[in-house]
Write a protein that holds these residues in place. Structure first.
Motif, PDB file in Angstrom:
ATOM      1  N   ALA A 283       0.826  -1.217   0.000  1.00  0.00           N
ATOM      2  CA  ALA A 283       0.000   0.000   0.000  1.00  0.00           C
ATOM      3  C   ALA A 283       0.856   1.261   0.000  1.00  0.00           C
ATOM      4  O   ALA A 283       0.637   2.168  -0.812  1.00  0.00           O
ATOM      5  CB  ALA A 283      -0.936  -0.009   1.207  1.00  0.00           C
ATOM      6  N   TYR A 284       1.842   1.337   0.917  1.00  0.00           N
ATOM      7  CA  TYR A 284       2.620   2.577   0.972  1.00  0.00           C
ATOM      8  C   TYR A 284       3.580   2.688  -0.217  1.00  0.00           C
ATOM      9  O   TYR A 284       3.926   3.794  -0.652  1.00  0.00           O
ATOM     10  CB  TYR A 284       3.334   2.746   2.320  1.00  0.00           C
ATOM     11  N   HIS A 285       3.994   1.546  -0.778  1.00  0.00           N
ATOM     12  CA  HIS A 285       4.832   1.603  -1.980  1.00  0.00           C
ATOM     13  C   HIS A 285       4.022   2.055  -3.197  1.00  0.00           C
ATOM     14  O   HIS A 285       4.555   2.746  -4.070  1.00  0.00           O
ATOM     15  CB  HIS A 285       5.476   0.235  -2.257  1.00  0.00           C
ATOM     16  N   GLU A 286       2.760   1.672  -3.235  1.00  0.00           N
ATOM     17  CA  GLU A 286       1.898   2.110  -4.330  1.00  0.00           C
ATOM     18  C   GLU A 286       1.668   3.613  -4.235  1.00  0.00           C
ATOM     19  O   GLU A 286       1.694   4.327  -5.251  1.00  0.00           O
ATOM     20  CB  GLU A 286       0.558   1.361  -4.282  1.00  0.00           C
ATOM     21  N   ARG A 287       1.474   4.106  -3.010  1.00  0.00           N
ATOM     22  CA  ARG A 287       1.274   5.551  -2.828  1.00  0.00           C
ATOM     23  C   ARG A 287       2.533   6.335  -3.208  1.00  0.00           C
ATOM     24  O   ARG A 287       2.451   7.465  -3.679  1.00  0.00           O
ATOM     25  CB  ARG A 287       0.890   5.862  -1.376  1.00  0.00           C
ATOM     26  N   GLY A 288       3.697   5.748  -3.002  1.00  0.00           N
ATOM     27  CA  GLY A 288       4.940   6.457  -3.290  1.00  0.00           C
ATOM     28  C   GLY A 288       5.579   6.081  -4.611  1.00  0.00           C
ATOM     29  O   GLY A 288       6.731   6.440  -4.881  1.00  0.00           O
ATOM     30  N   LYS A 289       4.844   5.346  -5.448  1.00  0.00           N
ATOM     31  CA  LYS A 289       5.411   4.826  -6.689  1.00  0.00           C
ATOM     32  C   LYS A 289       5.931   5.925  -7.608  1.00  0.00           C
ATOM     33  O   LYS A 289       7.020   5.807  -8.195  1.00  0.00           O
ATOM     34  CB  LYS A 289       4.371   3.988  -7.434  1.00  0.00           C
ATOM     35  N   ALA A 290       5.191   7.006  -7.732  1.00  0.00           N
ATOM     36  CA  ALA A 290       5.592   8.072  -8.654  1.00  0.00           C
ATOM     37  C   ALA A 290       6.956   8.653  -8.272  1.00  0.00           C
ATOM     38  O   ALA A 290       7.850   8.774  -9.112  1.00  0.00           O
ATOM     39  CB  ALA A 290       4.525   9.171  -8.677  1.00  0.00           C
TER      40      ALA A 290
ATOM     41  N   ALA B 111       7.042  15.010  -1.519  1.00  0.00           N
ATOM     42  CA  ALA B 111       6.595  13.663  -1.869  1.00  0.00           C
ATOM     43  C   ALA B 111       7.566  12.614  -1.319  1.00  0.00           C
ATOM     44  O   ALA B 111       7.142  11.576  -0.790  1.00  0.00           O
ATOM     45  CB  ALA B 111       6.463  13.528  -3.380  1.00  0.00           C
ATOM     46  N   TRP B 112       8.880  12.877  -1.466  1.00  0.00           N
ATOM     47  CA  TRP B 112       9.874  11.925  -0.962  1.00  0.00           C
ATOM     48  C   TRP B 112       9.863  11.881   0.575  1.00  0.00           C
ATOM     49  O   TRP B 112       9.978  10.806   1.170  1.00  0.00           O
ATOM     50  CB  TRP B 112      11.261  12.279  -1.469  1.00  0.00           C
ATOM     51  N   LYS B 113       9.722  13.027   1.207  1.00  0.00           N
ATOM     52  CA  LYS B 113       9.673  13.079   2.671  1.00  0.00           C
ATOM     53  C   LYS B 113       8.473  12.300   3.204  1.00  0.00           C
ATOM     54  O   LYS B 113       8.560  11.624   4.234  1.00  0.00           O
ATOM     55  CB  LYS B 113       9.623  14.530   3.148  1.00  0.00           C
ATOM     56  N   GLN B 114       7.348  12.377   2.481  1.00  0.00           N
ATOM     57  CA  GLN B 114       6.154  11.632   2.875  1.00  0.00           C
ATOM     58  C   GLN B 114       6.403  10.123   2.744  1.00  0.00           C
ATOM     59  O   GLN B 114       6.017   9.337   3.618  1.00  0.00           O
ATOM     60  CB  GLN B 114       4.952  12.046   2.009  1.00  0.00           C
ATOM     61  N   PHE B 115       7.073   9.743   1.641  1.00  0.00           N
ATOM     62  CA  PHE B 115       7.377   8.325   1.441  1.00  0.00           C
ATOM     63  C   PHE B 115       8.292   7.805   2.552  1.00  0.00           C
ATOM     64  O   PHE B 115       8.068   6.728   3.108  1.00  0.00           O
ATOM     65  CB  PHE B 115       8.053   8.123   0.080  1.00  0.00           C
ATOM     66  N   GLU B 116       9.313   8.583   2.907  1.00  0.00           N
ATOM     67  CA  GLU B 116      10.237   8.177   3.978  1.00  0.00           C
ATOM     68  C   GLU B 116       9.511   8.072   5.317  1.00  0.00           C
ATOM     69  O   GLU B 116       9.790   7.162   6.107  1.00  0.00           O
ATOM     70  CB  GLU B 116      11.385   9.184   4.085  1.00  0.00           C
ATOM     71  N   LYS B 117       8.570   8.996   5.553  1.00  0.00           N
ATOM     72  CA  LYS B 117       7.800   8.978   6.802  1.00  0.00           C
ATOM     73  C   LYS B 117       6.981   7.690   6.894  1.00  0.00           C
ATOM     74  O   LYS B 117       6.959   7.008   7.931  1.00  0.00           O
ATOM     75  CB  LYS B 117       6.886  10.200   6.855  1.00  0.00           C
ATOM     76  N   GLU B 118       6.302   7.356   5.790  1.00  0.00           N
ATOM     77  CA  GLU B 118       5.481   6.153   5.782  1.00  0.00           C
ATOM     78  C   GLU B 118       6.339   4.892   5.891  1.00  0.00           C
ATOM     79  O   GLU B 118       5.943   3.913   6.530  1.00  0.00           O
ATOM     80  CB  GLU B 118       4.628   6.102   4.505  1.00  0.00           C
ATOM     81  N   GLU B 119       7.519   4.925   5.288  1.00  0.00           N
ATOM     82  CA  GLU B 119       8.413   3.767   5.365  1.00  0.00           C
ATOM     83  C   GLU B 119       8.897   3.555   6.799  1.00  0.00           C
ATOM     84  O   GLU B 119       8.951   2.423   7.300  1.00  0.00           O
ATOM     85  CB  GLU B 119       9.606   3.954   4.425  1.00  0.00           C
TER      86      GLU B 119
END
Length: 388
Positions: free
Chosen positions: A150-157, A182-190
Motif C-alpha cells: 500500500a505505501y509503496h503504491e502511494r509512493g510509486k511516482a 513527496a519523498w519526505k512523505q514516502f520516507e515517513k510512511e516507510e
C-alpha cells in the motif's frame, strides 16, 4: 441365504478397513513425506535442508522424482523446519514443518521468470499439525505485506522518478527529488511501516515465549539477530530457551569469541576440492585476513578495490584469503574471475562460515601466522589499526 450375504458383506468391509489401516500405518518415531508434483520431470533430485537456524545447513536427505512423486523418510526429535528444494535448482522449493507422521505435500511447479528454475505454488500440506500451526502463526507476514504494498503504491511516482534519476546519474535531480515533500512523505510512511513490523514481530514472539515457538518465530522473522533481540530472549521460559531453536537463538545472540584462541577452522579447499595448508598460506607473513563474501553480495564486491589497495600496501606482512559462501561453483568461479583477486580465493566447502559464526557479509577476521584469532568481524580500517 440372507445370513450368508450379510456375513460376506461384513467380512469384505472388515478386510477393506484393515487394508486402509495397514496402508496408512506410520512407524512410531518416524516421518514419511510424500510430495506430489506432476510437473516435476522423472529423475529430478529433491533435497531436504534444515532451515530456520541461521546456519548454512547441509541436506539431511535426497529423493528422486518418479511419476511426479518423491518420498523422504527419517525421524526428528521434535517439530523441525525444513526447506525442500530441487538440488542445484537455486532457491526452487518450499518450506515445510516436519514432525514424526505421514505427511503429504501437493502443489504446482511452474517455470520461474524468464524460464529460469521452477516456482512452487499452491502448497497444501496434510498430516503435519505443526505445519498447520506454522501457517497460522506466519499469517502475520501476509498482513504486513498488504501494508508494504500500500505505501509503496502511494509512493510509486516519486520512487520511479528517483530510480530514473539514479540510472541517468543525474545527481542534481536526485538531490531535488530527495528534498521534495513527496519523498519526505514516502520516507515517513516507510519509517512508520518498519516500526509496525518490529512491534508486530515482538508481540508475536512474546505471545509464544513459553514454548519452542517463541525462539523459532524470532529466528524465522529476522534475517539475522543483533543485541537488540536479547531482551526478547531473556523473556523466554526455561523450556523455550533450552529447546532446539532456543539454543540456536542463544548461539546467535551470545556467540563464542575466539580472540586469543586458535581459529575455529582452517579447513580451506582449492578449486579441485583438495585441502590447502594454512601454514603454506601464512608462510613469511605476520597476519592473515579471512574475508567472507559472495558473488551476489553488492557491498562485498564494492569493497574489493579498497581491499586490493590495502593488499598492495601490506602484502609483505599480510596475506588475504577470500572465502565465498556461494551455493554454486559456477557463480563463485564467474565472480572470482571477474574480480581477479591477487590473493587466495576459495569456495566454502568445509562449513567455514558456520564455524566462524558469520551472520552477514562482508565479514572479516584477522589471524596471526599461527592461526590465532586477533580480531573478529572487523572493518578494513580496524584491521589497519590492528596491524600497526
Amino acid at each position: 441365504m440372507r445370513k450368508t450375504l450379510l456375513s460376506k458383506t461384513f467380512f469384505t468391509a472388515a478386510v477393506l478397513a484393515l487394508a486402509v489401516i495397514f496402508s496408512s500405518f506410520q512407524p512410531e518415531g518416524k516421518y514419511t513425506i510424500t510430495g506430489h508434483f506432476s510437473e516435476l520431470p522423472d529423475g529430478t533430485v529433491m533435497e531436504m535442508i534444515p532451515a530456520g537456524t541461521h546456519k548454512d545447513e547441509k541436506p539431511v536427505g535426497t529423493a528422486i522424482v518418479k511419476s511426479g512423486q518423491f518420498t523422504f523418510t527419517g525421524s526428528v526429535d521434535g517439530p523441525r523446519y525444513f526447506f525442500v528444494k530441487i538440488a542445484d535448482g537455486g532457491y526452487s522449493g518450499f518450506s515445510l514443518m516436519v514432525e514424526n507422521a505421514a505427511i503429504s505435500v501437493t502443489g504446482k511447479a511452474a517455470p520461474g521468470k524468464g524460464g529460469k528454475g521452477l516456482t512452487f505454488s499452491d502448497i497444501q500440506v496434510k498430516g503435519s499439525q505443526s505445519h498447520a500451526a506454522y501457517e497460522e502463526k506466519s499469517s502475520l507476514r501476509s498482513r504486513l505485506n498488504v501494508l508494504y504494498e500500500a505505501y509503496h503504491e502511494r509512493g510509486k511516482a516519486v520512487t520511479d522518478e528517483l530510480t530514473a534519476a539514479r540510472n541517468a546519474k543525474d545527481t542534481v535531480l536526485q538531490k531535488k527529488i530527495m528534498t521534495s515533500d513527496a519523498w519526505k512523505q514516502f520516507e515517513k510512511e516507510e519509517h512508520e511501516f518498519f516500526q509496525t513490523v518490529g512491534n508486530a514481530i515482538d508481540s508475536l514472539v512474546i505471545a509464544n515465549k513459553d514454548t519452542w515457538w517463541g525462539p523459532f518465530l524470532l529466528l524465522n522473522n529476522f534475517s539475522y539477530l543483533t543485541p537488540e533481540q536479547k531482551p526478547l530472549f531473556e523473556q523466554f521460559s526455561k523450556e523455550a530457551k533450552e529447546s532446539y531453536y532456543g539454543q540456536a537463538v542463544y548461539a546467535n545472540l551470545y556467540p563464542k569469541s575466539y580472540i586469543g584462541q586458535k581459529a575455529p577452522s582452517l579447513a580451506f579447499a582449492d578449486v579441485n576440492k583438495q585441502p590447502v595448508s594454512f601454514a603454506s598460506i601464512a608462510k613469511g607473513k605476520k597476519y592473515v585476513v579471512v574475508d567472507f563474501w559472495a558473488s551476489w553480495c553488492a557491498p562485498c564486491r564494492k569493497a574489493v578495490p579498497a581491499l586490493k589497495a590495502f593488499y598492495t600496501e601490506n602484502s609483505k606482512d599480510v596475506e588475504i584469503i577470500s572465502v565465498s559462501i556461494d551455493k554454486k561453483d559456477t557463480d563463485w568461479t564467474k565472480a572470482d574471475k571477474e574480480e581477479n583477486f591477487p590473493w587466495h580465493s576459495y569456495l566454502d566447502r568445509q562449513g567455514l562460515a558456520n564455524a566462524y559464526q558469520v551472520k552477514a557479509i562482508p565479514a572479516m577476521f584477522l589471524l596471526d601466522a599461527k592461526g590465532i584469532v586477533v580480531a573478529e568481524n572487523v572493518t578494513l580500517d580496524q584491521i589497519r589499526e590492528k596491524i600497526k
